[in-house]
Design a protein around this motif. Structure first.
Motif, short mmCIF file in Angstrom:
data_model
loop_
_atom_site.label_atom_id
_atom_site.label_comp_id
_atom_site.label_asym_id
_atom_site.label_seq_id
_atom_site.Cartn_x
_atom_site.Cartn_y
_atom_site.Cartn_z
N LEU A 267 32.93 53.39 28.81
CA LEU A 267 32.57 53.17 30.21
C LEU A 267 33.35 52.00 30.79
O LEU A 267 33.89 52.09 31.90
CB LEU A 267 31.06 52.89 30.32
N ARG A 268 33.42 50.91 30.05
CA ARG A 268 34.11 49.71 30.51
C ARG A 268 35.58 50.01 30.80
O ARG A 268 36.12 49.60 31.84
CB ARG A 268 34.00 48.62 29.44
N LYS A 269 36.23 50.71 29.93
CA LYS A 269 37.65 51.01 30.11
C LYS A 269 37.89 51.98 31.27
O LYS A 269 38.90 51.87 31.99
CB LYS A 269 38.24 51.56 28.81
N ASP A 270 36.95 52.90 31.46
CA ASP A 270 37.06 53.83 32.60
C ASP A 270 36.96 53.06 33.91
O ASP A 270 37.75 53.26 34.84
CB ASP A 270 35.96 54.89 32.49
N ILE A 271 35.97 52.15 33.99
CA ILE A 271 35.83 51.32 35.19
C ILE A 271 37.06 50.44 35.38
O ILE A 271 37.54 50.26 36.50
CB ILE A 271 34.55 50.45 35.09
#
Length: 377
Positions: free
Chosen positions: A12-16
């Motif tokens: 999730l963090r990398k997608d954001i």
């Protein structure tokens, strides 16, 4: 947390991180967060609070306090310099402050609450818009739906480069400075550059104001700082004596009362100089941040949580000079803002090569989880 849960949060963090949104334009990021929380089944969701904000509400069966955990939705207008596969794909925008990591941490708190419901009170997981411009917290508070979720305690963290990874940085009282942007417009009269006596150039007044503003904190009690960040005089026209000038400066203090004094003194200084040079003036302010002040009882909750988790703590003496609009929540609720070390060799916040370290996500989730356990279980 289980390894697979941490991996979900890292994803999730990398997608954001790849898809940053700027302040007041975070709709796409909010949509990603809302999709992530759908299977976590919050009892209520408040959409578009204070703009693009989101509030996920988890309720216990018994009466008890309302605990708010807050993170930020927005990125920065900075081009990222990175070779990482998850580098920002949006030109001129990046998550070089770590808000992507803060969002992932609070998402992890949501996962924890879905698996282990609270027994009393409520927990509000707030994804706040427009932190970087100092607008978001105030907009959330002024939203007509906020009184329904006004917290008894509010907590937030920020990753801190220069401190060991996973170290908890604590301070009672003021944690981060108050600040505001001051915009000064001077109005004179243009003339031909061959006959400057026929006009009224603000050049000399501009120089006096710049020098005077930067020297002003020397006469103040307590910490204060004025940094002139931009100055523009006239136009690039070699045949014209300038008739206008604009000066922009950032004012900083450790507390709101000193900020009021500094603002007043700065305005008086500008007015005196402008009058002596027969210039018109217009002064406005932007990006105002209240001082972020920690409540003693809320501080104790975080300190106790760190002890329970056997986390290393660092108790600092002086507030940080940077500002955080979480201070708006401090005005009406007991709040606690603390630091989470992101590495001694980690690039500084807002550097073009900053990238939030995923290895501290679990610690962030754990300490918020422990705080909630102490208050709502």
């Amino acid at each position: 947390m289980k390894k697979e849960d941490i991996n979900t949060l890292i994803k999730l963090r990398k997608d954001i991180h790849q898809h940053p949104d700027l302040s007041n334009d975070e709709a796409a990021t909010a949509h990603r967060i809302k999709d992530f929380f759908e299977p976590l089944k919050p009892d209520k969701v408040i959409d578009k609070i204070g703009g693009n904000g989101l509030a996920f509400i988890y309720e216990g069966k018994g009466k008890g306090p309302t605990t708010m955990i807050r993170c930020e939705l927005d990125g920065l207008p900075i081009s990222e310099e990175s070779t990482a596969k998850h580098k920002s794909i949006v030109e001129g925008k990046s998550h070089t402050c770590g808000h992507d990591g803060h969002m992932a941490i609070v998402a992890g708190v949501g996962m924890t609450l879905a698996e282990n419901p609270i027994s009393k009170g409520r927990v509000i997981l707030l994804y706040q818009p427009a932190e970087e411009t100092g607008e978001g917290a105030e907009k959330v508070i002024k939203d007509k739906r906020f009184p329904k979720i006004k917290p008894d305690f509010a907590f937030a963290l920020h990753n801190l480069p220069g401190y060991p990874k996973n170290e908890i940085v604590l301070k009672k009282g003021a944690f981060a400075a108050a600040s505001k942007g001051m915009v000064i417009h001077l109005k004179g009269k243009t003339s031909h550059a061959a006959h400057p006596e026929n006009g009224n150039s603000p050049a000399i007044a501009m120089a006096k104001i710049i020098a005077g503003l930067q020297a002003l904190p020397e006469s103040m009690n307590g910490f204060s700082l004025i940094t002139v960040i931009n100055a523009v005089l006239g136009e690039i026209a070699f045949g014209t004596t300038p008739g206008e000038a604009t000066i922009r400066a950032t004012l900083r203090t450790y507390d709101d009362k000193t900020m009021e004094q500094l603002t007043r003194f700065a305005g008086e200084l500008v007015a005196v100089i402008a009058k002596s040079h027969h210039l018109g003036i217009d002064i406005s302010y932007t990006e105002s941040f209240a001082s972020t002040v920690n409540d003693d009882l809320a501080w104790e909750h975080v300190n106790q949580a760190a002890k329970k988790l056997n986390l290393k703590t660092k108790h600092i003496r002086n507030p940080f000079r940077w500002s955080e609009d979480f201070g708006q929540f401090s005005i009406d609720s007991p709040t606690m803002f603390f630091g989470l070390g992101s590495g001694k060799s980690q690039p500084q916040l807002h550097n073009s090569n900053f990238d939030f370290p995923d290895t501290i996500i679990a610690t962030g989730v754990a300490i918020f989880g422990q705080i909630i356990h102490q208050i709502n279980r």
